[in-house]
Design a protein around this motif. Sequence first.
Motif, PDB file in Angstrom:
ATOM      1  N   ALA A   1     -25.258  50.072 100.940  1.00  0.00           N
ATOM      2  CA  ALA A   1     -26.462  49.347 100.867  1.00  0.00           C
ATOM      3  C   ALA A   1     -27.187  49.664  99.713  1.00  0.00           C
ATOM      4  N   THR A   2     -27.281  51.058  99.328  1.00  0.00           N
ATOM      5  CA  THR A   2     -27.932  51.608  98.353  1.00  0.00           C
ATOM      6  C   THR A   2     -27.324  51.106  97.121  1.00  0.00           C
ATOM      7  N   GLY A   3     -25.956  51.106  97.072  1.00  0.00           N
ATOM      8  CA  GLY A   3     -25.252  50.847  95.574  1.00  0.00           C
ATOM      9  C   GLY A   3     -25.693  49.146  95.590  1.00  0.00           C
ATOM     10  N   ALA A   4     -25.625  48.340  96.565  1.00  0.00           N
ATOM     11  CA  ALA A   4     -25.785  46.780  96.488  1.00  0.00           C
ATOM     12  C   ALA A   4     -27.410  46.840  95.826  1.00  0.00           C
ATOM     13  N   PHE A   5     -28.206  47.646  96.149  1.00  0.00           N
ATOM     14  CA  PHE A   5     -29.632  47.436  96.099  1.00  0.00           C
ATOM     15  C   PHE A   5     -29.855  47.783  94.712  1.00  0.00           C
ATOM     16  N   ALA A   6     -29.180  48.654  94.101  1.00  0.00           N
ATOM     17  CA  ALA A   6     -29.193  49.074  92.641  1.00  0.00           C
ATOM     18  C   ALA A   6     -28.544  47.976  91.821  1.00  0.00           C
ATOM     19  N   SER A   7     -27.395  47.456  92.457  1.00  0.00           N
ATOM     20  CA  SER A   7     -27.107  46.380  91.560  1.00  0.00           C
ATOM     21  C   SER A   7     -27.828  45.086  91.532  1.00  0.00           C
ATOM     22  N   VAL A   8     -28.630  44.639  92.612  1.00  0.00           N
ATOM     23  CA  VAL A   8     -29.474  43.665  92.604  1.00  0.00           C
ATOM     24  C   VAL A   8     -30.816  43.966  91.615  1.00  0.00           C
ATOM     25  N   THR A   9     -31.124  45.233  91.916  1.00  0.00           N
ATOM     26  CA  THR A   9     -32.592  45.484  90.926  1.00  0.00           C
ATOM     27  C   THR A   9     -32.155  45.426  89.721  1.00  0.00           C
ATOM     28  N   THR A  10     -31.068  45.579  88.797  1.00  0.00           N
ATOM     29  CA  THR A  10     -30.847  45.118  87.519  1.00  0.00           C
ATOM     30  C   THR A  10     -31.443  43.800  87.380  1.00  0.00           C
ATOM     31  N   LEU A  11     -31.144  42.815  88.267  1.00  0.00           N
ATOM     32  CA  LEU A  11     -31.531  41.465  88.187  1.00  0.00           C
ATOM     33  C   LEU A  11     -33.172  41.333  87.895  1.00  0.00           C
ATOM     34  N   PHE A  12     -33.668  42.159  88.519  1.00  0.00           N
ATOM     35  CA  PHE A  12     -35.153  42.154  88.228  1.00  0.00           C
ATOM     36  C   PHE A  12     -35.703  42.588  87.160  1.00  0.00           C
ATOM     37  N   PHE A  13     -35.151  43.443  86.428  1.00  0.00           N
ATOM     38  CA  PHE A  13     -35.397  43.911  85.022  1.00  0.00           C
ATOM     39  C   PHE A  13     -35.050  42.935  84.252  1.00  0.00           C
ATOM     40  N   VAL A  14     -33.860  42.276  84.327  1.00  0.00           N
ATOM     41  CA  VAL A  14     -33.589  41.387  83.281  1.00  0.00           C
ATOM     42  C   VAL A  14     -34.274  40.234  83.306  1.00  0.00           C
ATOM     43  N   TRP A  15     -34.847  39.556  84.438  1.00  0.00           N
ATOM     44  CA  TRP A  15     -35.604  38.403  84.172  1.00  0.00           C
ATOM     45  C   TRP A  15     -36.798  38.772  83.879  1.00  0.00           C
ATOM     46  N   GLY A  16     -37.617  39.902  84.086  1.00  0.00           N
ATOM     47  CA  GLY A  16     -38.734  40.390  83.571  1.00  0.00           C
ATOM     48  C   GLY A  16     -38.646  40.243  82.181  1.00  0.00           C
TER      49      GLY A  16
ATOM     50  N   ALA B   1     -23.488  38.706  79.912  1.00  0.00           N
ATOM     51  CA  ALA B   1     -22.130  38.873  80.355  1.00  0.00           C
ATOM     52  C   ALA B   1     -21.650  39.911  80.832  1.00  0.00           C
ATOM     53  N   PHE B   2     -22.250  40.978  80.336  1.00  0.00           N
ATOM     54  CA  PHE B   2     -22.066  42.408  81.114  1.00  0.00           C
ATOM     55  C   PHE B   2     -22.496  42.308  82.506  1.00  0.00           C
ATOM     56  N   LEU B   3     -23.594  42.061  82.509  1.00  0.00           N
ATOM     57  CA  LEU B   3     -24.402  42.027  83.777  1.00  0.00           C
ATOM     58  C   LEU B   3     -23.683  40.960  84.931  1.00  0.00           C
ATOM     59  N   ALA B   4     -23.106  39.820  84.655  1.00  0.00           N
ATOM     60  CA  ALA B   4     -22.470  39.109  85.229  1.00  0.00           C
ATOM     61  C   ALA B   4     -21.148  39.647  85.873  1.00  0.00           C
ATOM     62  N   GLY B   5     -20.497  40.441  84.735  1.00  0.00           N
ATOM     63  CA  GLY B   5     -19.169  41.287  85.319  1.00  0.00           C
ATOM     64  C   GLY B   5     -19.470  42.189  86.237  1.00  0.00           C
ATOM     65  N   PHE B   6     -20.834  42.867  86.028  1.00  0.00           N
ATOM     66  CA  PHE B   6     -21.169  44.008  86.976  1.00  0.00           C
ATOM     67  C   PHE B   6     -21.477  43.379  88.339  1.00  0.00           C
ATOM     68  N   ILE B   7     -22.237  42.260  88.335  1.00  0.00           N
ATOM     69  CA  ILE B   7     -22.633  41.678  89.551  1.00  0.00           C
ATOM     70  C   ILE B   7     -21.245  41.270  90.382  1.00  0.00           C
TER      71      ILE B   7
END
Length: 427
Positions: A7-22, A196-202
Amino acid sequence: MPTHNKATGAFASVTTLFFVWGFITSLVDPLVAAVKGIFNLSNVEAQLSAFAFFIAYGIISIPAAILVSRLRAVPSIVLAIAMMIAGCFVILAGTNLDTYPGVLLGLFVIASGITILQVAANPLAAALGVPERSHFRLTLSQAFNSLGTVLGPLLGANLLLKGVEVKPGEVIDATARSNALGAIDLSFVIIAVLLAFLAGFIWWSRRRITDAAPPAPAAHGFGQTLAEVASSRWALIGGLAIFLYVGAEVAIGTQMALFLNSESIWDIPLQHAGYYVSLYWLGAMIGRFVGSALLTRMKAHRLLAVNTAIAAALCLFVVLTRGVPAGYAALSIGLFNSIMFPVIFTLTLERSSASTDATSGFLCMSIIGGAIIPLIVGKIADMSGYSTGLAVPMLCYVVLCAIAIAAGRARTHAAGVDGDEEFVSPH
């Protein structure tokens, strides 16, 4: 039940998305200032950049909810990122064809992807971990979103505003124009590569995210949402409040670099003025943490009333004065904007007689205020100057203050809503 580590790893992955759209959303601020000089635009024409971006929220929010409910979270996120990459290349085509409408189309495509991203990612941030720490996770995700909005203008000012300063009545020279268009190309190539790197990471993280993700709720259709909302007075009032808040915030942010650059305020180079825009968003970042603490000690509607009243007073100060104090007053508005979006959202959910899904969908649609109000501010700035343009956000904050006061007197309708639920703003 997912393990704590998963769950922690999944949350860390999703949190990168918040940074990106901001980060990407805040790039619109220096881009407005850049295209004004590059394409020799009026203020209202330059504000079409914000219009093209934020109009996507009004058009795409409900279709995005339907899409996410059918595809689930990870495929929707990857599709959203792919759309954002496509939007970057549309902007590249627009700059190479030397056409401003091409840039606008690219911004709309990017914003459409961000809208899908938000619809998919917001519930994940709350669900990826133990329930009792959901508010901590949402606050942490918002902090990374705010960090993106602080860093975006810094990169944008460095790449987009170099050499594009054009005083009234002047036209940018050919060499500077070519360099500026190249800077836009470079900026969005960098963004496309990072996406593109973010999509690969997700995609690489898809299993841990899917295992921890909650079931997708059934999405309401567009007609059903509007029918429910139309029957609820407070859903409509909340939609108006979100419309006014986002419109005021975006109008101030997108005009800030040009405002500080003007002779009557700071008269500093446009690129330097662009760096100061990050202070506007830094105030919002700090205010979210301070506001979270204050909300444990005072009623949400009272804090909203205080913040909107102060923001209106700061706008009035800018309208009536000039020089260095007016510049700092405008920058400080970001601090008081900080809690408005989540507080308006929760106050509306508490009082709306429509379903939570319908109310939330309508409030997301109301972010379209970020497309409309900046155009009005840009028109007034063309006619009477940047300082006078802040009279429009001032009126928005006055209405928001009245709505906050009315919320304190209104009955709540949603059972079980305690006002502690948190939401992520469009930035």
